[in-house]
Design an enzyme around this catalytic site. Sequence first.
Site, PDB file in Angstrom:
ATOM      1  N   THR A   1      -0.331   4.632   1.341  1.00  0.00           N
ATOM      2  CA  THR A   1      -0.555   5.449   2.777  1.00  0.00           C
ATOM      3  C   THR A   1      -0.119   4.911   3.776  1.00  0.00           C
ATOM      4  OG1 THR A   1      -2.479   6.524   1.363  1.00  0.00           O
ATOM      5  CG2 THR A   1      -2.331   6.904   3.888  1.00  0.00           C
TER       6      THR A   1
ATOM      7  N   ASP B   1       0.858  -1.131   0.168  1.00  0.00           N
ATOM      8  CA  ASP B   1       0.054  -0.040   0.012  1.00  0.00           C
ATOM      9  C   ASP B   1       0.576   1.237   0.192  1.00  0.00           C
ATOM     10  OD1 ASP B   1      -2.147  -1.515   0.140  1.00  0.00           O
ATOM     11  OD2 ASP B   1      -2.575  -1.395   2.183  1.00  0.00           O
TER      12      ASP B   1
ATOM     13  N   ASP C   1      -4.565  -2.906   4.857  1.00  0.00           N
ATOM     14  CA  ASP C   1      -5.279  -2.363   6.053  1.00  0.00           C
ATOM     15  C   ASP C   1      -6.567  -2.282   6.348  1.00  0.00           C
ATOM     16  OD1 ASP C   1      -5.533  -0.140   4.230  1.00  0.00           O
ATOM     17  OD2 ASP C   1      -4.545   1.250   5.343  1.00  0.00           O
TER      18      ASP C   1
END
Length: 1220
Positions: A477, A475, A797
Amino acid sequence: MGDMANNSVAYSGVKNSLKEANHDGDFGITLAELRALMELRSTDALRKIQESYGDVYGICTKLKTSPNEGLSGNPADLERREAVFGKNFIPPKKPKTFLQLVWEALQDVTLIILEIAAIVSLGLSFYQPPEGDNALCGEVSVGEEEGEGETGWIEGAAILLSVVCVVLVTAFNDWSKEKQFRGLQSRIEQEQKFTVIRGGQVIQIPVADITVGDIAQVKYGDLLPADGILIQGNDLKIDESSLTGESDHVKKSLDKDPLLLSGTHVMEGSGRMVVTAVGVNSQTGIIFTLLGAGGEEEEKKDEKKKEKKNKKQDGAIENRNKAKAQDGAAMEMQPLKSEEGGDGDEKDKKKANLPKKEKSVLQGKLTKLAVQIGKAGLLMSAITVIILVLYFVIDTFWVQKRPWLAECTPIYIQYFVKFFIIGVTVLVVAVPEGLPLAVTISLAYSVKKMMKDNNLVRHLDACETMGNATAICSDKTGTLTMNRMTVVQAYINEKHYKKVPEPEAIPPNILSYLVTGISVNCAYTSKILPPEKEGGLPRHVGNKTECALLGLLLDLKRDYQDVRNEIPEEALYKVYTFNSVRKSMSTVLKNSDGSYRIFSKGASEIILKKCFKILSANGEAKVFRPRDRDDIVKTVIEPMASEGLRTICLAFRDFPAGEPEPEWDNENDIVTGLTCIAVVGIEDPVRPEVPDAIKKCQRAGITVRMVTGDNINTARAIATKCGILHPGEDFLCLEGKDFNRRIRNEKGEIEQERIDKIWPKLRVLARSSPTDKHTLVKGIIDSTVSDQRQVVAVTGDGTNDGPALKKADVGFAMGIAGTDVAKEASDIILTDDNFTSIVKAVMWGRNVYDSISKFLQFQLTVNVVAVIVAFTGACITQDSPLKAVQMLWVNLIMDTLASLALATEPPTESLLLRKPYGRNKPLISRTMMKNILGHAFYQLVVVFTLLFAGEKFFDIDSGRNAPLHAPPSEHYTIVFNTFVLMQLFNEINARKIHGERNVFEGIFNNAIFCTIVLGTFVVQIIIVQFGGKPFSCSELSIEQWLWSIFLGMGTLLWGQLISTIPTSRLKFLKEAGHGTQKEEIPEEELAEDVEEIDHAERELRRGQILWFRGLNRIQTQIRVVNAFRSSLYEGLEKPESRSSIHNFMTHPEFRIEDSEPHIPLIDDTDAEDDAPTKRNSSPPPSPNKNNNAVDSGIHLTIEMNKSATSSSPGSPLHSLETSL
């Protein structure tokens, strides 16, 4: 307990209840009443709440808690609640006692054989032939010194004692391993926290500290840790399939279904609930307790019936592959299986045995290698025994022409037993039972150390799989970036500000829209708190993008909290919460004049398409045409994105009072025709250490890909800053829709050949959904275009990242930003959300692989030498130069101590300088094979020289051809001592497996290694000098010791000689310990695909069985229990323990095969009666679309025509009747 207050208590009474809790000894509601309430569903639950408590506030009053302020947090009050309602903890299964572990260690087949042989030897050693008959028994009994016959028992006793030592060491290792796993389990539990309100403050507390009466905040991605009743909810949808079996998400609201159950997942929305049941009293706890208790009670009966059952029904119990359940943190129950056998049995068997992932790479290779070595050892030991027996028989009865005398039989048997013991010792040394121990020690050690490197390993095999990783899909972020977002640019009132403007520069009405829109259209759980330390940065709590927007308001000298105080969360009329499909969030406010206003925020390109107007420079709304939108995209959004900024658009829409009320459930018609307020550019800086970490990965042969939801320009800019992309390189950056277009055929089906054309060059996948991430991961893993099949690690996440995390070889979940659902699906949790921690995981994984290889290199050298020495010695001298007890000591050094020494080497940066091993790389490389054979050659030359010429060199008596029970000889003691010392020094050689010269490098960094080598040397001195008859050792002089040490140290010099020979020249050397071959894989992968396709269907049935088994004991008649048990309880094994509710739902619990068993319905007549009734017996919807308790207009009008025992539509019992 008496009622504390009337159900119709005024709301102000609730606030006072906190004070009352301090002096009133009892609660107004009992544990039994709460349990009974939580067992009801939908309309039944609403009816009960209305009849007994008035509403949810009535329950809060009785529980002496405030729906807004929560519990006071007073320790005495919390203790009393735990005493009355229980603690949020399910007691784990008792660990195995040390004696049980000893008993398990004694089950080892080779040890049992050795024990029997030792007992027989012990018994026979006490037999003495009658006086004068000794000569008749031939040479076999000659040579015994006076008194030596009496000590014949010592060897048998010594073997038994050695077996006891081995068993105790094994049991101790198992005990410490189990202790460590329990420590890991408790660490995982401590990591699990949940948000509650106490004393008016929103705080996070460990799941185990949650108690009845707590006000818990639930949000998207949470795994509910306790049962509760909804107080306020925003578009809340729950996945209850783990409990009820319903695969559809269940919408929770105060006027339809307010009950929230532990172990279920929040898939959308947010809200607050009052906790009503925890631990063993929650729905998950009740079922778990029943299954656990029922299993224990019936365990003995099951064992008695097992044989009969196996004969009666073919394959009633399927043992599922537990590759993921080694660590005790994620135990799995045994699946149920149909009683119907037949043609489908083989398919059923395959399906039942589906693992979560295929067997770990290292496990597969080790199992294969261990079996091969074991077979070779068995063959050698059998040949040894046969040769010894034949040699003895031919020499005694053919050469010496002795008759077989009855009185000599025990002596002959003693010889046969001795030969048998020699054979077994050859087997003991040959079989590498230390391999699993080495793996376990290495993994356990690594897992413990990895915690310090911010890697919380949930599944042990993920640790070593990470060493083989060839690709990481990360990912953006929070993993590659700092996840500390700030608004740095803005487009407001038709001006592009390169930094946040002063509030005076913005027209007042635009500023008002901006302040209100951001304040109410961000989750109320998102907030900015003062810094913990003076001079520090303010703390961002909740969603980081929303915190950036709230920070913008603070920069504009406005306080969002004032707006929230004026418009509390309960007053929000309707909320369309953010999810990965919408990529936006919208909130509806109802004004006092009856009009409505909706505020929206989201990805700029999505929201701008829905904008028909824009606020101009003077603050007035003007028409926003497509060409205006294109201008903004080119002049504002693309420049922001190219600087790596995330762009968010803020907009609103008014619904006048006179018009008919909109259809709020039709989101597409509501969130359209918007007026654009502003576009903001949010910066999320790249973590400073990430570019270097990515460089290390690339140097280590690992491809890093970024998978993000941001737009492609932002993603490309960040990827370039990170070093994933380099200017001038021919790599692909795709958006999700473009990626899907390229990989699908005309029918919309995904084709592996199409994916194979894309993934090798793909580096950035932008605007991607969790489904795209799963497709990419699956495509890379299934691909066969490269020589080595890819081993893929993935970070995630979000709740929807679960499938990708499960599909990946190693799934990393974010410990800080990750949802509980993502953590449950992962293998490793990154406690700091940092990409550099993944690089450390790669180092540890490779270190595990190397540690196992070091141990193999050492052990196989000992194996080869010991087996050949025992075999050759036995065949030539009719006796093994290494005695049984000595062999057991060698085995102890070789297996237990060496595995401990070599498996605890710390990793070094040099591990990242080589390419990944991949799936098919053999465990034993040609360099290692060169080392093994080279050292074995040296040791064999030394041992055989000492064996056949040692007595002349040292001028001592020969130990060859010694009679039975002869005293220990110096000759054989020198052979034994030199052999052990050569292993000891070779242990230092074994530290390096890639042909390195300096074998001492970093040796003092490993205290365990140094301690074990020195400790072994000291014990060896004691054995030789003081071991005497039990160890078949004779004291040695200093000169003899020095020669033994000199020959032992020779292995270090010989190692340098071996290193100079280039491996490339030794073409004849074969590699060993290959992994699964390519052609063996598709079947497993195919099975896994079948599993994914059938997931929803099986999830439904699995949940129903789980609920059915829990409810039948509580809610139905005894006859149904018996009927149910007769059909379903057969073939069910006792579930293994889980230590907390939070981990209870970690994995799917049951697998029901296609051929379903007959399950009696709870009441067949009810099922027939219910069939024609409509399923809409729920009350009419409230005018308050947000379903908040504040709205006094909630009508709990419920049809009362159903009997209490019948199951209402929508209840779990009803769903069981209709589905099963």
